[in-house]
Design an enzyme around this catalytic site. Structure first.
Site, short mmCIF file in Angstrom:
data_model
loop_
_atom_site.label_atom_id
_atom_site.label_comp_id
_atom_site.label_asym_id
_atom_site.label_seq_id
_atom_site.Cartn_x
_atom_site.Cartn_y
_atom_site.Cartn_z
N LYS A 73 -15.97 -17.65 -50.90
CA LYS A 73 -14.52 -17.42 -50.82
C LYS A 73 -14.14 -16.16 -50.07
O LYS A 73 -13.06 -16.10 -49.47
CB LYS A 73 -13.92 -17.39 -52.24
CG LYS A 73 -13.97 -18.74 -52.93
CD LYS A 73 -13.35 -18.68 -54.31
CE LYS A 73 -13.40 -20.05 -54.99
NZ LYS A 73 -12.72 -20.04 -56.30
N GLY A 135 -15.35 -11.26 -58.37
CA GLY A 135 -15.58 -11.95 -57.10
C GLY A 135 -14.31 -12.62 -56.61
O GLY A 135 -13.20 -12.25 -56.99
N GLY A 136 -14.49 -13.65 -55.78
CA GLY A 136 -13.33 -14.34 -55.21
C GLY A 136 -12.42 -14.96 -56.25
O GLY A 136 -11.19 -14.87 -56.14
N TYR A 227 -15.10 -25.62 -64.76
CA TYR A 227 -14.68 -26.92 -65.28
C TYR A 227 -15.81 -27.95 -65.31
O TYR A 227 -15.60 -29.09 -65.72
CB TYR A 227 -13.49 -27.47 -64.49
CG TYR A 227 -13.79 -27.96 -63.10
CD1 TYR A 227 -14.16 -29.28 -62.88
CD2 TYR A 227 -13.69 -27.12 -62.00
CE1 TYR A 227 -14.44 -29.75 -61.61
CE2 TYR A 227 -13.96 -27.58 -60.73
CZ TYR A 227 -14.33 -28.89 -60.53
OH TYR A 227 -14.60 -29.35 -59.28
N GLY A 248 -11.46 -24.67 -67.83
CA GLY A 248 -11.06 -24.51 -66.44
C GLY A 248 -10.43 -25.73 -65.81
O GLY A 248 -10.14 -25.72 -64.60
#
Length: 280
Positions: A73, A135-136, A227, A248
């Site tokens: 990302k 992170g992203g 998820y 998620g």
């Protein structure tokens, strides 16, 4: 004549992703011949350094765009011509659109998290959220938490430089939210209202929990961005300890809602996509 749209997802360990099914079924509902490919770095035996060629290949093949996931990302930013306003703030993208030879990077993750959180954990205490992972995905979550009115976000990551980078990006954008770097997770959780897990730990390909679950107490809400599986080891442990929990799934659906509209120009039916996701 049936309109044809082609898109895809680049990431690592994405073979079990539900994103293709979400996009293609919604495309069918709109009368679009929609093809959505998985471009799995692990299956290809390559790393993020292959992004340039993979993105160029998709563009050359007439893709409308690409979704980007872990671990690409932030690296993907180097391969676009411009960024949306939110992507520019976050310096992380999960969507690239191709238009007349121009590549634009977008971030629908933060909005996806926000929408999923509001549906799944309405009216919870947002005075102090703990964020695991810078992170992203983590920077998108921090942005969303601040937009929802969270007063304080304490961020933990194995790389202190990433925490500093997140805070540097967001502190000027969200002056009403206090961002801090966490050191002692147990001590911070004792005074926090909730926690968001935004690392890959807990995914089918990265099993486990990102911290000692004995640090959890019933007064905390616990949200995941993962998820697959929907119920991670962390969420199972949190529920057993009486915490309100959020998987998620909502973030996955709503980031897809945003990406679908970017790829097709058609307004997706979010409720229909949620119902479809629940059957996958």
């Amino acid at each position: 004549m049936t309109r044809v749209v082609r898109a895809g997802l680049i990431g690592s360990g994405i073979g079990l992703s539900r994103t293709p099914a979400l996009h293609m079924e919604e495309g069918r509902q709109h009368g679009i011949d929609y093809r959505y490919d998985l471009i799995d770095l692990d299956a290809l035996g390559v790393g993020p350094d292959a992004l340039e060629s993979l993105i160029a290949k998709a563009e050359a093949q007439g893709f409308a765009g690409l979704n980007i996931t872990h671990p690409c990302k932030q690296a993907a930013i180097a391969h676009v011509d411009e960024l949306s306003d939110d992507a520019a703030v976050l310096q992380s993208i999960n969507t690239i659109t191709f238009n007349n030879g121009k590549r634009k990077g977008h971030n629908t993750d933060w909005w996806g998290f926000q929408q999923g959180f509001r549906r799944g954990l309405p009216d919870v205490d947002l005075s102090h959220a703990v964020l695991i992972g810078a992170g992203g995905a983590g920077v998108a979550v921090a942005h969303a938490l601040a937009r929802m009115g969270t007063a304080k976000v304490t961020i933990f990551d194995v790389d202190p430089a990433r925490v500093s980078a997140v805070m540097d990006r967001l502190v000027l954008v969200h002056p009403d939210c206090v961002f801090g770097a966490g050191k002692d997770l147990g001590a911070v959780l004792a005074g926090a209202s909730g926690i968001v897990q935004a690392t890959p730990i807990g995914m089918a390909s990265h099993p486990g929990t990102p911290f000692d679950v004995d640090l959890l107490s019933a007064n905390l809400w616990v949200a995941e961005i993962i998820y697959f599986p929907l119920e991670t080891a962390l969420l199972t442990a949190a529920a057993e300890r009486g915490c309100k929990v959020l998987n998620g799934g909502g973030m996955a659906v709503f980031q897809a809602v945003g990406a679908f509209e970017l790829f097709t120009g058609a307004a997706p039916d979010a409720e229909r996509m949620i119902r479809h996701f629940s059957t996958l």
